[in-house]
Design a protein around this motif. Structure first.
Motif, mmCIF file in Angstrom:
data_model
loop_
_atom_site.group_PDB
_atom_site.id
_atom_site.type_symbol
_atom_site.label_atom_id
_atom_site.label_comp_id
_atom_site.label_asym_id
_atom_site.label_seq_id
_atom_site.Cartn_x
_atom_site.Cartn_y
_atom_site.Cartn_z
ATOM 1 N N MET A 86 -8.130 0.901 1.236
ATOM 2 C CA MET A 86 -6.851 1.782 1.415
ATOM 3 C C MET A 86 -5.635 0.396 2.481
ATOM 4 O O MET A 86 -4.383 0.848 2.215
ATOM 5 N N ALA A 87 -6.454 -0.149 3.312
ATOM 6 C CA ALA A 87 -5.541 -1.142 3.857
ATOM 7 C C ALA A 87 -4.800 -1.968 3.208
ATOM 8 O O ALA A 87 -3.695 -2.693 3.827
ATOM 9 N N ASN A 88 -5.024 -2.259 1.995
ATOM 10 C CA ASN A 88 -4.233 -3.181 1.151
ATOM 11 C C ASN A 88 -2.903 -2.556 0.574
ATOM 12 O O ASN A 88 -2.236 -3.191 -0.218
ATOM 13 N N ILE A 89 -2.883 -1.173 0.722
ATOM 14 C CA ILE A 89 -1.673 -0.633 -0.053
ATOM 15 C C ILE A 89 -0.542 -0.827 1.073
ATOM 16 O O ILE A 89 -0.879 -0.277 2.138
ATOM 17 N N GLN A 136 2.748 0.609 3.055
ATOM 18 C CA GLN A 136 3.254 1.834 3.482
ATOM 19 C C GLN A 136 4.013 2.292 2.683
ATOM 20 O O GLN A 136 4.265 3.664 2.663
ATOM 21 N N ASN A 137 4.969 1.854 2.108
ATOM 22 C CA ASN A 137 6.012 2.495 1.394
ATOM 23 C C ASN A 137 5.585 2.673 0.002
ATOM 24 O O ASN A 137 6.504 3.207 -0.859
ATOM 25 N N ASP A 138 4.650 2.238 -0.431
ATOM 26 C CA ASP A 138 4.258 2.681 -1.923
ATOM 27 C C ASP A 138 3.368 3.933 -2.146
ATOM 28 O O ASP A 138 2.359 4.122 -1.993
ATOM 29 N N THR A 169 -4.605 -3.852 -6.182
ATOM 30 C CA THR A 169 -3.331 -4.379 -6.811
ATOM 31 C C THR A 169 -2.240 -3.724 -5.597
ATOM 32 O O THR A 169 -1.059 -3.542 -6.148
ATOM 33 N N GLY A 170 -2.625 -3.244 -4.566
ATOM 34 C CA GLY A 170 -1.758 -2.922 -3.778
ATOM 35 C C GLY A 170 -0.638 -3.759 -3.036
ATOM 36 O O GLY A 170 0.474 -3.350 -2.589
ATOM 37 N N GLY A 171 -0.883 -4.906 -3.019
ATOM 38 C CA GLY A 171 0.073 -5.888 -2.609
ATOM 39 C C GLY A 171 0.125 -6.128 -1.018
ATOM 40 O O GLY A 171 0.939 -6.652 -0.505
#
Length: 150
Positions: free
Chosen positions: A78-81, A83-85, A65-67
């Protein structure tokens, strides 16, 4: 009984008898080195299984659900998160600390068992009989064969 067939087939027939045998059987038949090697493998399996289950429960949903718009395997990494989250980045950090503490707990538990059993093996049990098969030598017996003792 060698003719008994288990429902899962001949490939894993060895697994159930080995898994159901008590640890003392392994210690008595194979010795302390093999016994602790098997316990080490079991500990590694436990650490891997627990971390895998918790990673699927905690990390995969956070990553999915990282967007970030990733596809395939990267959707669950973690590539799906974005950078500003910053909040989502702390979840794997806390997971890493919890995993480290769990590993420490498992190793400490095995170490306590190792030291206790090793001391029983080297020093004998409560009755004065050694687990390894040798008898315990008392202080009086120790000096009897010594030529330097008057």
């Amino acid at each position: 009984d060698s003719n008994k067939k288990y429902p899962w087939g001949s490939l894993l027939e060895w697994f159930y008898p080995i898994y159901s045998a008590p640890w003392s059987t392994f210690r008595d038949l194979a010795g302390l080195d093999a016994y602790f090697f098997l316990r080490y493998i079991r500990m590694c399996f436990q650490i891997t299984a627990v971390s895998t289950v918790w990673a699927f429960i905690i990390l995969c949903p956070v990553y999915a659900t990282g967007g970030g718009g990733q596809t395939g395997f990267y959707h669950f990494s973690m590539a799906n998160i974005l950078q500003n989250d910053k909040g989502r980045v702390w979840v794997p950090t806390f997971f890493c600390y919890a995993f480290t503490l769990y590993c420490w707990f498992c190793v400490r538990k095995e170490m306590i068992h190792y030291v206790k059993l090793r001391m029983e093996f080297l020093g004998g049990d409560e009755e004065g009989e050694m687990i390894g098969g040798s008898r315990q030598v008392s202080e009086e017996e120790e000096g009897e064969g010594d030529l330097a003792t008057p």
